[in-house]
Scaffold this motif. Structure first.
Motif, PDB file in Angstrom:
ATOM      1  N   GLU A 203      -5.376   5.132   5.582  1.00  0.00           N
ATOM      2  CA  GLU A 203      -4.051   5.012   5.791  1.00  0.00           C
ATOM      3  C   GLU A 203      -3.363   5.887   7.058  1.00  0.00           C
ATOM      4  N   SER A 204      -2.399   5.376   7.486  1.00  0.00           N
ATOM      5  CA  SER A 204      -2.060   6.025   8.895  1.00  0.00           C
ATOM      6  C   SER A 204      -1.719   7.728   8.489  1.00  0.00           C
ATOM      7  N   LYS A 205      -0.991   7.853   7.131  1.00  0.00           N
ATOM      8  CA  LYS A 205      -0.787   9.221   6.858  1.00  0.00           C
ATOM      9  C   LYS A 205      -1.827  10.342   6.945  1.00  0.00           C
ATOM     10  N   TRP A 206      -3.085   9.927   7.110  1.00  0.00           N
ATOM     11  CA  TRP A 206      -4.469  10.659   6.986  1.00  0.00           C
ATOM     12  C   TRP A 206      -4.980  10.537   8.196  1.00  0.00           C
ATOM     13  N   ALA A 556     -11.192   4.261  -0.304  1.00  0.00           N
ATOM     14  CA  ALA A 556     -10.837   3.644  -1.389  1.00  0.00           C
ATOM     15  C   ALA A 556      -9.450   3.466  -1.765  1.00  0.00           C
ATOM     16  N   LEU A 557      -8.452   4.476  -1.355  1.00  0.00           N
ATOM     17  CA  LEU A 557      -7.180   4.183  -1.843  1.00  0.00           C
ATOM     18  C   LEU A 557      -6.612   3.162  -0.920  1.00  0.00           C
ATOM     19  N   MET A 558      -7.062   2.691  -0.046  1.00  0.00           N
ATOM     20  CA  MET A 558      -6.415   1.619   0.651  1.00  0.00           C
ATOM     21  C   MET A 558      -6.272   0.233  -0.160  1.00  0.00           C
ATOM     22  N   LYS A 559      -7.479   0.086  -0.945  1.00  0.00           N
ATOM     23  CA  LYS A 559      -7.554  -1.140  -1.734  1.00  0.00           C
ATOM     24  C   LYS A 559      -6.623  -1.433  -2.754  1.00  0.00           C
TER      25      LYS A 559
END
Length: 559
Positions: A203-206, A556-559
């Motif tokens: 994600e863009s925040k990271w 993994a958190l993008m899914k």
């Protein structure tokens, strides 16, 4: 931009590094050679900026492909145009390299105003070549060495520009021309950009964390040399300048989706140095392997995930790894089960990877549930591979052994609604509130639901801080804020437990653990470990397995 006091300047394939000397001299930058393991910081030259023939202060600006030293009178840019070549271009200032010399180090003039520096202490030579401006060398020789080696690269008096090259070599330097600086800089930029494009998305925040993690992993790869027959990702180019035999697994996982060949290189490198007994060395570098310790058998757990890409992990590659993985598994039962109870032991904390965990504070050997859990999964994977390779009898035997070890794990270690470690031999319980006792959750639904629920609840209620999973319960009398495996948050344990929670159906908890870790690493950098209560970075501040775990969890958190 990165902080040079935390993140060394290097590039893919290179053993050359520019950084401070942590704990010794953090006020200067040094050109270092990281070939010789973490017992030697590899100082070759101290780097200083010159203006009007005087050393002047400077500020550093570091991005992934160029290091700039800014002074009041001008600046100097450093690039590593090739694995063994450092090029410098300056405007208005010069650069002084002061040799960190030993008993037989000397400098000798070569053709075209070059100087060869034979750095016996580091067992390597350097060719110093002025391209624009001049090179002044102060290297008085006495008996067997130069009393000092000081190289001043000075700008020409008209343009006030300077360019030079410093090239490593071992025996004979071959006449050559160096690439034009701007062109070389662009090629290095494109090379890193290609690596970044092949890093796991998040994600863009990271995005800042992703860029940093990608730079650390890219710049920590060294080219094959000596014992290293494949490109190998060091743990760091600060001072942890080796590859340890479980760290490499996490780096392989982060590479497996976008760079599978390099991932396989990372995974297999230790099996190429496997002892005839089956043991893997504790760590490797280009010069030597350490056999005093080893690391836990997480290789089956790793291989199972690599096998998800069956276009790459082919039958041929499974044949390549099967016998070495068999030997590595059998080693634990043959050489680390002194009481012959079918439960392998650790003889030292270093063998577990949790060097000073409280499960070892009463001495060793120790039987710990994490070790049996890793072996259950590894044996299970061996059964799967044997079946695919047509070794039906071996597949049956491995499958039976995995189920038997699972039953032994529960009966041996599950006591009073918790897993405990025990002393090998008398099987007395060890007082410990270490996170390592929760590693069996990696077995997921192989465990009874009642055990899975207790483990998940304990992780949330006893170990999860604002920043992630502490390695010792924060209320434990043994908890230490900077206690290595007695409190700080570590990347590998976070990933193992994240996967275990996912496998146990505890997706919400798993994602919360991952979110907290990624937020912390994005803010504090890719450190060796972190303060569990404040999230600040601890120990080596630029670590590859932390970078790899960050990329894996953030993706993994993008899914």
């Amino acid at each position: 931009m990165f902080d040079i006091k935390k993140v060394p300047f290097s590039r893919y394939g290179s053993y050359m590094v520019i950084s401070p000397i942590h704990g010794i001299d953090e006020n200067h930058l040094y050109l270092r050679n990281v070939r010789n393991g973490d017992n030697d910081l590899g100082e070759v030259f101290r780097i200083e900026v010159l203006a009007n023939n005087q050393v002047v202060p400077y500020r550093t600006v570091l991005n992934p492909t160029v290091l700039r030293l800014e002074a009041d009178k001008g600046f100097a840019d450093f690039i590593m145009s090739e694995e063994k070549v450092l090029q410098i271009r300056s405007q208005g200032v010069g650069i002084r390299l002061t040799g960190i010399t030993g008993a037989y180090d000397y400098a000798v003039p070569a053709n075209d105003n070059r100087f060869e520096v034979n750095h016996s202490k580091q067992e390597i030579r350097y060719m110093l070549t002025p391209i624009k401006g001049e090179l002044l060398m102060d290297a008085p020789f006495q008996e067997q060495r130069c009393l000092k080696i000081v190289a001043d690269f000075l700008p020409d008096l008209v343009s006030l520009k300077m360019e030079c090259a410093i090239e490593e070599f071992f025996t004979i330097w071959h006449e050559r021309q160096y690439m034009e600086f701007s062109k070389a800089q662009e090629l290095v930029r494109l090379e890193f950009q290609n690596w970044l494009n092949h890093s796991l998305e998040c994600e863009s925040k990271w995005i800042n964390g992703r860029t940093l993690a990608s730079y650390i992993t890219w710049s920590c790869v060294v080219q094959p040399e000596g014992l290293l027959t494949r490109p190998a990702m060091y743990m760091s180019k600060n001072w942890m300048t080796n590859i340890w035999s479980w760290d490499h697994c996490f780096n392989a996982l982060a590479l497996s989706k976008k760079q599978p060949q390099l991932a396989w290189d990372q995974f297999m490198t230790f099996f190429e140095h496997q002892d005839e007994t089956g043991m893997l060395p504790d760590f490797l570098n280009n010069r030597f392997a350490l056999w005093n310790f080893t690391k836990p058998p997480i290789h089956g757990w790793t291989l199972k995930q690599l096998m998800e890409n069956r276009e790459f992990v082919t039958r041929e590659r499974l044949q390549e790894v099967y016998e070495p993985l068999c030997k590595w598994t059998e080693w634990w039962f043959e050489y680390r089960d002194d009481d012959q109870d079918g439960i392998p032991q650790y003889n030292h904390g270093n063998d577990s990877g949790w060097d000073n965990s409280t499960i070892f504070h009463q001495g060793t050997p120790v039987e710990s549930p994490d070790l049996s859990s890793f072996l259950i999964l590894q044996i299970e994977v061996l059964a799967e591979i044997a079946d695919e390779l047509g070794k039906k009898d071996e597949a049956f035997e491995w499958a039976a052994k995995s189920k038997d070890l699972l039953n032994r794990l529960i009966s041996h270690f599950w006591k009073q609604d918790r897993f405990t470690a025990v002393k090998s031999g008398n099987h007395s319980s060890i007082e410990s509130e270490s996170l390592v006792l929760y590693i069996p959750i990696i077995l997921g639904k192989r465990l009874p639901e009642s055990i899975r629920k207790v483990l998940a609840g304990g992780l949330v209620n006893e170990f999860l801080t604002q920043f992630g999973l502490a390695t010792e319960k924060p209320t434990s009398p043994y908890f230490r804020e900077d206690g290595y495996w007695r409190g700080p948050i570590w990347a590998p344990t976070t990933l193992l437990l994240y996967h275990g929670l996912e496998e146990s159906g505890e997706t919400e908890i798993a994602q919360e653990v991952a979110q907290r870790f990624c937020n912390m690493a994005n803010q504090a950098g890719m450190a060796e470990n972190y303060h569990a209560l404040t999230g600040e970075s601890l120990r080596d501040p630029a670590f590859t397995w932390t970078s790899s775990v960050f990329l894996l969890l953030a993706h993994a958190l993008m899914k």
